[in-house]
Design a protein around this motif. Structure first.
Motif: not given
Lengths: 112, 114
Positions: A37, B89, B106, A42
Protein backbone atom coordinates in the motif's frame (compact mmCIF):
# COMPACT_ATOMS: atom_id res chain seq x y z
CA UNK A 1 -6.58 -15.01 19.11
CA UNK A 2 -3.79 -15.94 16.67
CA UNK A 3 -2.39 -13.09 14.62
CA UNK A 4 -0.14 -12.56 11.66
CA UNK A 5 3.04 -10.85 12.78
CA UNK A 6 5.52 -8.89 10.71
CA UNK A 7 9.03 -7.59 11.33
CA UNK A 8 10.43 -5.03 11.24
CA UNK A 9 7.67 -2.49 11.69
CA UNK A 10 9.75 0.11 9.85
CA UNK A 11 12.69 -0.42 7.53
CA UNK A 12 14.77 2.40 6.11
CA UNK A 13 17.19 1.55 3.32
CA UNK A 14 19.26 3.18 0.63
CA UNK A 15 18.28 2.87 -3.00
CA UNK A 16 19.90 -0.20 -4.55
CA UNK A 17 20.14 -2.11 -1.29
CA UNK A 18 18.49 -5.46 -0.63
CA UNK A 19 15.78 -5.77 2.00
CA UNK A 20 14.02 -8.75 3.50
CA UNK A 21 10.63 -8.32 5.08
CA UNK A 22 9.54 -11.06 7.44
CA UNK A 23 6.15 -12.46 8.30
CA UNK A 24 4.94 -15.20 10.60
CA UNK A 25 1.53 -16.34 9.33
CA UNK A 26 -1.07 -17.93 11.56
CA UNK A 27 0.18 -21.44 12.29
CA UNK A 28 -2.46 -23.63 10.63
CA UNK A 29 -2.84 -21.47 7.53
CA UNK A 30 -1.81 -22.80 4.16
CA UNK A 31 -2.07 -19.85 1.78
CA UNK A 32 0.11 -16.79 2.06
CA UNK A 33 0.07 -13.40 0.39
CA UNK A 34 2.00 -10.18 0.15
CA UNK A 35 0.27 -6.89 -0.60
CA UNK A 36 1.57 -3.37 -0.63
CA UNK A 37 0.00 0.00 0.00
CA UNK A 38 1.64 3.17 -1.20
CA UNK A 39 0.85 6.03 1.16
CA UNK A 40 -2.73 7.21 0.70
CA UNK A 41 -3.51 4.66 -1.99
CA UNK A 42 -5.32 1.35 -2.14
CA UNK A 43 -3.94 -2.01 -1.11
CA UNK A 44 -2.43 -3.87 -4.09
CA UNK A 45 -1.82 -7.59 -4.50
CA UNK A 46 1.78 -8.64 -5.07
CA UNK A 47 1.99 -12.42 -4.81
CA UNK A 48 0.29 -15.51 -3.48
CA UNK A 49 2.13 -18.60 -2.22
CA UNK A 50 0.91 -22.12 -1.60
CA UNK A 51 2.60 -25.48 -1.18
CA UNK A 52 6.02 -23.85 -1.30
CA UNK A 53 5.57 -22.19 -4.62
CA UNK A 54 4.17 -19.01 -6.10
CA UNK A 55 0.54 -19.40 -7.16
CA UNK A 56 0.09 -16.03 -8.76
CA UNK A 57 1.98 -12.78 -9.02
CA UNK A 58 1.05 -9.32 -10.16
CA UNK A 59 2.79 -7.10 -12.67
CA UNK A 60 4.38 -5.27 -9.75
CA UNK A 61 6.15 -8.46 -8.66
CA UNK A 62 9.05 -8.32 -11.11
CA UNK A 63 12.45 -10.03 -11.03
CA UNK A 64 13.55 -7.80 -8.17
CA UNK A 65 11.08 -9.49 -5.86
CA UNK A 66 11.16 -12.98 -4.42
CA UNK A 67 9.35 -14.87 -1.69
CA UNK A 68 10.37 -17.75 0.45
CA UNK A 69 9.08 -19.91 3.27
CA UNK A 70 12.44 -21.00 4.63
CA UNK A 71 11.51 -22.90 7.76
CA UNK A 72 7.82 -23.76 7.77
CA UNK A 73 6.84 -20.80 9.90
CA UNK A 74 8.36 -17.66 8.41
CA UNK A 75 7.32 -16.17 5.09
CA UNK A 76 9.67 -13.60 3.61
CA UNK A 77 9.58 -11.02 0.87
CA UNK A 78 12.94 -9.99 -0.59
CA UNK A 79 13.54 -6.97 -2.74
CA UNK A 80 16.97 -7.34 -4.33
CA UNK A 81 17.72 -3.77 -5.38
CA UNK A 82 15.31 -1.28 -3.90
CA UNK A 83 14.01 1.70 -5.82
CA UNK A 84 12.47 4.90 -4.53
CA UNK A 85 9.08 3.75 -5.79
CA UNK A 86 9.26 0.66 -3.59
CA UNK A 87 8.55 2.87 -0.58
CA UNK A 88 5.25 1.62 0.79
CA UNK A 89 3.58 -0.39 3.52
CA UNK A 90 3.96 -4.09 2.88
CA UNK A 91 1.32 -6.39 4.32
CA UNK A 92 1.51 -10.11 4.74
CA UNK A 93 -1.74 -12.08 4.85
CA UNK A 94 -2.64 -15.70 5.40
CA UNK A 95 -5.71 -17.88 5.19
CA UNK A 96 -6.51 -21.52 6.04
CA UNK A 97 -8.59 -22.73 3.14
CA UNK A 98 -11.40 -20.18 2.97
CA UNK A 99 -11.65 -16.72 1.55
CA UNK A 100 -10.99 -14.81 4.74
CA UNK A 101 -7.51 -13.35 4.62
CA UNK A 102 -5.95 -12.19 7.84
CA UNK A 103 -3.54 -9.32 7.53
CA UNK A 104 -0.49 -8.49 9.58
CA UNK A 105 0.23 -4.99 10.90
CA UNK A 106 2.59 -4.24 8.01
CA UNK A 107 6.17 -3.13 7.48
CA UNK A 108 6.74 0.43 6.42
CA UNK A 109 9.57 0.46 3.88
CA UNK A 110 11.28 3.77 3.22
CA UNK A 111 13.79 3.88 0.39
CA UNK A 112 16.09 6.91 0.42
CA UNK B 1 -12.17 -5.45 -15.60
CA UNK B 2 -10.27 -6.33 -12.45
CA UNK B 3 -11.06 -3.01 -10.85
CA UNK B 4 -13.35 -2.34 -7.93
CA UNK B 5 -14.63 1.23 -7.83
CA UNK B 6 -15.38 2.72 -4.43
CA UNK B 7 -17.14 5.90 -3.38
CA UNK B 8 -17.12 8.30 -1.70
CA UNK B 9 -13.45 8.99 -1.11
CA UNK B 10 -14.25 10.53 2.26
CA UNK B 11 -17.31 10.75 4.45
CA UNK B 12 -18.23 12.75 7.53
CA UNK B 13 -21.12 11.49 9.62
CA UNK B 14 -22.55 12.65 12.92
CA UNK B 15 -22.54 10.27 15.85
CA UNK B 16 -25.62 8.06 15.66
CA UNK B 17 -26.03 8.55 11.92
CA UNK B 18 -25.82 6.04 9.10
CA UNK B 19 -22.61 5.72 7.07
CA UNK B 20 -23.00 4.34 3.56
CA UNK B 21 -20.10 3.35 1.31
CA UNK B 22 -20.61 2.03 -2.19
CA UNK B 23 -18.61 -0.24 -4.47
CA UNK B 24 -19.04 -1.46 -8.01
CA UNK B 25 -17.30 -4.14 -10.03
CA UNK B 26 -17.19 -5.42 -13.59
CA UNK B 27 -15.77 -8.92 -13.35
CA UNK B 28 -18.70 -11.33 -13.04
CA UNK B 29 -16.28 -14.05 -11.90
CA UNK B 30 -15.94 -12.33 -8.53
CA UNK B 31 -17.71 -14.43 -5.92
CA UNK B 32 -16.54 -13.08 -2.59
CA UNK B 33 -16.90 -9.50 -1.40
CA UNK B 34 -15.31 -8.54 1.92
CA UNK B 35 -15.10 -5.19 3.62
CA UNK B 36 -11.96 -4.32 5.54
CA UNK B 37 -11.48 -1.66 8.21
CA UNK B 38 -8.09 -0.04 8.60
CA UNK B 39 -6.91 2.24 11.38
CA UNK B 40 -3.83 4.42 10.88
CA UNK B 41 -0.63 2.42 11.09
CA UNK B 42 -2.45 -0.90 11.21
CA UNK B 43 -3.20 -3.65 8.73
CA UNK B 44 -6.63 -4.11 7.18
CA UNK B 45 -8.99 -6.11 9.41
CA UNK B 46 -11.92 -8.05 8.02
CA UNK B 47 -15.20 -6.46 9.01
CA UNK B 48 -17.86 -8.40 7.14
CA UNK B 49 -18.10 -10.33 3.89
CA UNK B 50 -20.78 -11.57 1.50
CA UNK B 51 -21.19 -13.99 -1.38
CA UNK B 52 -23.48 -13.31 -4.35
CA UNK B 53 -26.06 -15.90 -3.35
CA UNK B 54 -27.53 -13.52 -0.75
CA UNK B 55 -28.63 -9.91 -1.13
CA UNK B 56 -27.92 -8.78 2.39
CA UNK B 57 -25.81 -9.73 5.37
CA UNK B 58 -25.95 -8.11 8.77
CA UNK B 59 -23.52 -8.36 11.66
CA UNK B 60 -24.32 -6.03 14.53
CA UNK B 61 -24.31 -2.47 13.28
CA UNK B 62 -22.71 -3.43 9.95
CA UNK B 63 -24.74 -4.50 6.92
CA UNK B 64 -23.68 -5.39 3.39
CA UNK B 65 -26.25 -4.91 0.66
CA UNK B 66 -25.51 -6.76 -2.57
CA UNK B 67 -27.07 -6.17 -5.99
CA UNK B 68 -25.84 -8.86 -8.34
CA UNK B 69 -27.59 -7.54 -11.44
CA UNK B 70 -26.16 -4.07 -10.96
CA UNK B 71 -22.78 -5.45 -9.89
CA UNK B 72 -22.80 -3.22 -6.85
CA UNK B 73 -22.46 -3.70 -3.14
CA UNK B 74 -22.48 -1.34 -0.22
CA UNK B 75 -21.60 -1.14 3.45
CA UNK B 76 -24.04 0.44 5.87
CA UNK B 77 -22.88 1.36 9.36
CA UNK B 78 -25.85 2.02 11.61
CA UNK B 79 -25.61 4.21 14.71
CA UNK B 80 -22.11 5.33 13.68
CA UNK B 81 -19.71 5.93 16.56
CA UNK B 82 -16.49 7.96 16.81
CA UNK B 83 -14.63 4.65 17.22
CA UNK B 84 -15.77 3.72 13.70
CA UNK B 85 -13.58 6.51 12.31
CA UNK B 86 -11.19 4.65 10.01
CA UNK B 87 -10.55 3.88 6.36
CA UNK B 88 -12.87 1.30 4.83
CA UNK B 89 -11.93 -0.78 1.83
CA UNK B 90 -14.23 -2.95 -0.20
CA UNK B 91 -12.63 -5.85 -2.02
CA UNK B 92 -13.49 -8.69 -4.36
CA UNK B 93 -12.02 -12.01 -5.29
CA UNK B 94 -12.74 -15.13 -7.30
CA UNK B 95 -11.59 -18.70 -7.54
CA UNK B 96 -10.86 -19.51 -3.95
CA UNK B 97 -7.70 -20.95 -2.46
CA UNK B 98 -4.28 -19.99 -3.71
CA UNK B 99 -5.54 -17.86 -6.55
CA UNK B 100 -7.85 -15.96 -4.26
CA UNK B 101 -6.14 -12.60 -4.52
CA UNK B 102 -8.11 -9.66 -3.20
CA UNK B 103 -8.77 -6.71 -5.49
CA UNK B 104 -9.27 -3.68 -3.30
CA UNK B 105 -11.25 -0.51 -3.85
CA UNK B 106 -9.59 2.85 -3.35
CA UNK B 107 -10.83 3.28 0.22
CA UNK B 108 -13.17 5.61 2.06
CA UNK B 109 -11.97 7.70 4.96
CA UNK B 110 -14.81 7.85 7.46
CA UNK B 111 -14.90 10.46 10.20
CA UNK B 112 -17.66 10.18 12.78
CA UNK B 113 -18.10 13.44 14.66
CA UNK B 114 -19.18 13.31 18.30
Amino acid sequence: EPEVTQTPSHQVTQMGQEVILRCVPISNHLYFYWYRQILGQKVEFLVSFYNNEISEKSEIFDDQFSVERPDGSNFTLKIRSTKLEDSAMYFCASTPSTDTQYFGPGTRLTVL
Amino acid sequence: QQQVKQSPQSLIVQKGGISIINCAYENTAFDYFPWYQQFPGKGPALLIAIRPDVSEKKEGRFTISFNKSAKQFSLHIMDSQPGDSATYFCAASSGGGATNKLIFGTGTLLAVQP
